[in-house]
Write a protein that holds these residues in place. Structure first.
Motif, short mmCIF file in Angstrom:
data_model
loop_
_atom_site.label_atom_id
_atom_site.label_comp_id
_atom_site.label_asym_id
_atom_site.label_seq_id
_atom_site.Cartn_x
_atom_site.Cartn_y
_atom_site.Cartn_z
N ARG A 163 8.27 14.97 4.37
CA ARG A 163 7.32 15.66 5.24
C ARG A 163 7.16 14.94 6.57
O ARG A 163 6.92 15.57 7.61
CB ARG A 163 5.95 15.77 4.56
CG ARG A 163 5.82 16.88 3.54
CD ARG A 163 4.35 17.25 3.31
NE ARG A 163 3.50 16.08 3.17
CZ ARG A 163 3.21 15.49 2.01
NH1 ARG A 163 3.75 15.95 0.89
NH2 ARG A 163 2.42 14.43 1.97
N LEU A 164 7.26 13.61 6.54
CA LEU A 164 7.14 12.83 7.77
C LEU A 164 8.36 12.98 8.68
O LEU A 164 8.35 12.50 9.82
CB LEU A 164 6.93 11.35 7.42
CG LEU A 164 5.57 10.98 6.82
CD1 LEU A 164 5.60 9.53 6.33
CD2 LEU A 164 4.46 11.20 7.83
N GLY A 165 9.42 13.58 8.16
CA GLY A 165 10.63 13.75 8.96
C GLY A 165 11.62 12.62 8.81
O GLY A 165 12.63 12.57 9.53
N VAL A 166 11.34 11.69 7.89
CA VAL A 166 12.30 10.61 7.62
C VAL A 166 13.58 11.23 7.08
O VAL A 166 13.54 12.09 6.20
CB VAL A 166 11.70 9.62 6.60
CG1 VAL A 166 12.72 8.54 6.24
CG2 VAL A 166 10.42 9.00 7.14
N ILE A 167 14.74 10.81 7.62
CA ILE A 167 15.98 11.49 7.24
C ILE A 167 16.66 10.85 6.03
O ILE A 167 17.45 11.51 5.36
CB ILE A 167 16.98 11.58 8.41
CG1 ILE A 167 17.48 10.19 8.84
CG2 ILE A 167 16.37 12.34 9.58
CD1 ILE A 167 18.65 10.27 9.82
N ASN A 168 16.35 9.58 5.74
CA ASN A 168 17.00 8.93 4.60
C ASN A 168 16.23 7.71 4.15
O ASN A 168 15.38 7.19 4.89
CB ASN A 168 18.44 8.54 4.94
CG ASN A 168 18.54 7.51 6.05
OD1 ASN A 168 18.19 7.79 7.20
ND2 ASN A 168 19.05 6.33 5.74
N VAL A 169 16.52 7.27 2.94
CA VAL A 169 15.87 6.09 2.40
C VAL A 169 16.93 5.13 1.87
O VAL A 169 17.90 5.54 1.23
CB VAL A 169 14.85 6.46 1.30
CG1 VAL A 169 15.52 7.19 0.14
CG2 VAL A 169 14.12 5.24 0.78
N GLU A 170 16.75 3.84 2.19
CA GLU A 170 17.65 2.80 1.71
C GLU A 170 16.80 1.54 1.49
O GLU A 170 15.59 1.65 1.39
CB GLU A 170 18.83 2.60 2.66
CG GLU A 170 18.47 2.51 4.13
CD GLU A 170 18.03 1.13 4.53
OE1 GLU A 170 18.87 0.22 4.57
OE2 GLU A 170 16.82 0.93 4.81
N MET A 171 17.40 0.36 1.43
CA MET A 171 16.62 -0.80 1.00
C MET A 171 16.82 -2.07 1.82
O MET A 171 16.37 -3.14 1.39
CB MET A 171 16.94 -1.10 -0.49
CG MET A 171 16.63 0.05 -1.42
SD MET A 171 16.89 -0.32 -3.18
CE MET A 171 15.53 -1.43 -3.50
N GLU A 172 17.45 -2.00 2.99
CA GLU A 172 17.72 -3.23 3.74
C GLU A 172 17.46 -3.18 5.25
O GLU A 172 17.22 -4.22 5.86
CB GLU A 172 19.19 -3.64 3.54
CG GLU A 172 19.55 -4.13 2.15
CD GLU A 172 19.87 -3.02 1.18
OE1 GLU A 172 19.71 -3.22 -0.04
OE2 GLU A 172 20.26 -1.91 1.64
N SER A 173 17.54 -2.01 5.87
CA SER A 173 17.59 -1.94 7.33
C SER A 173 16.40 -2.58 8.03
O SER A 173 16.55 -3.26 9.05
CB SER A 173 17.73 -0.49 7.79
OG SER A 173 19.00 0.03 7.47
N SER A 174 15.18 -2.35 7.53
CA SER A 174 14.00 -2.83 8.25
C SER A 174 13.99 -4.34 8.37
O SER A 174 13.63 -4.89 9.42
CB SER A 174 12.72 -2.33 7.58
OG SER A 174 12.65 -2.74 6.23
N ALA A 175 14.39 -5.04 7.33
CA ALA A 175 14.43 -6.50 7.40
C ALA A 175 15.54 -6.97 8.33
O ALA A 175 15.37 -7.94 9.09
CB ALA A 175 14.61 -7.10 6.02
N ILE A 176 16.68 -6.32 8.28
CA ILE A 176 17.79 -6.68 9.17
C ILE A 176 17.37 -6.50 10.62
O ILE A 176 17.60 -7.38 11.47
CB ILE A 176 19.04 -5.84 8.84
CG1 ILE A 176 19.60 -6.25 7.47
CG2 ILE A 176 20.12 -6.01 9.93
CD1 ILE A 176 20.70 -5.34 6.96
N PHE A 177 16.74 -5.37 10.95
CA PHE A 177 16.27 -5.13 12.31
C PHE A 177 15.26 -6.20 12.74
O PHE A 177 15.33 -6.73 13.86
CB PHE A 177 15.62 -3.75 12.43
CG PHE A 177 16.54 -2.58 12.21
CD1 PHE A 177 17.91 -2.71 12.28
CD2 PHE A 177 16.01 -1.33 11.93
CE1 PHE A 177 18.75 -1.63 12.07
CE2 PHE A 177 16.84 -0.23 11.74
CZ PHE A 177 18.20 -0.38 11.81
#
Length: 260
Positions: A186-200
């Motif tokens: 509903r928020l418009g998030v296109i996908n879910v995974e488990m690493e990107s936010s920490a890498i960024f």
């Protein structure tokens, strides 16, 4: 006596988890989760060498069109991904590109499509050790722009669907309830995974660059998932995202060389 500063005592030395030292990796490092996918990247490199394999971290270094490039697997989740970025930055890496698998959260996204992140929702605890919750987790805009342009240029040739948007990085694969998936969609998030936010987050704090591209493993809102048999379209997506990233590195390096 003073508390240990882990970043200082490991800087420029052989790294505790990766077992790598300065000179072992290139400026550009691809970051898959699965160690086996490091081998997939290596076959596209010239003169690839296995530099180390310790725990979940499997590293090859070689050359792509004359550019020194490495690949290091991170394992699953933000804690191990953050360790990889920290230790790679300690020995000279500067640009980190996650090449992953990810579940789609919007209709119209098919298995094997490619997803490029322009930001990540931090549904994980690792980033909280570094920054406040309100601090955004975003990729490097310059490299990501080159990655998007390269993907669009190769889209017809390699035959893949391409989607750009905000992803979510979750801490629990099995904790994602139907209600949680619906909320993200509903928020418009296109996908879910488990690493990107920490890498960024870690890359930004280390004054490095980061980006993320994922192949679609399944779609959690349409119910198109494959858990028991080989996901052939996902495997094809892995190969395509590797080709896109390596060409993006080449294009980005050429742009930097021509800038005044």
């Amino acid at each position: 006596m003073a508390p240990v500063n882990k970043g200082e005592v490991t800087l420029g030395k052989i790294q505790y988890h990766l077992r790598l030292k300065p000179g072992d990796v290139g400026k550009y490092v691809l970051l898959p989760g699965d160690p086996a996918r490091s081998d997939r990247v290596a076959k596209y490199l010239e003169e690839p060498q296995l530099m180390a394999h310790n725990r979940e971290y499997r590293t090859f270094t070689g050359y792509y069109k004359g550019i020194k490039v490495s690949v290091t697997s991170t394992g699953i989740g933000c804690p191990s991904a953050a360790i990889a970025v920290e230790e790679l930055a300690n020995i000279g890496a500067e640009v980190f590109i996650r090449i992953g698998s990810s579940a789609a959260l919007q209709p119209g996204i098919a298995l094997g499509d490619l997803l490029i992140s322009c930001g990540s929702m931090k549904n994980e605890g690792t980033s909280r050790f570094y920054v406040p919750d309100v601090f955004p987790a975003v990729p490097d805009i310059e490299f990501t722009s080159t990655l998007i342009a390269t993907a669009r240029r190769l889209q017809s040739e390699l035959d893949f669907g391409l989607h750009v948007g905000i992803c979510a990085s979750d801490d629990s694969f099995y904790g994602e309830t139907p209600e949680w998936i619906e909320k993200l969609s509903r928020l418009g998030v296109i996908n879910v995974e488990m690493e990107s936010s920490a890498i960024f987050t870690v890359a930004y704090l280390r004054r490095c660059k980061a980006a993320s591209i994922c192949a679609v493993s399944g779609n959690l809102v349409t119910g198109e998932v494959i858990y028991e048999t080989e996901n052939k379209r996902l495997v094809e997506g892995w190969e395509k995202e590797i080709k896109v990233v390596l060409e993006a590195i080449y294009a980005y390096e050429r742009q930097r060389q021509t800038q005044p």
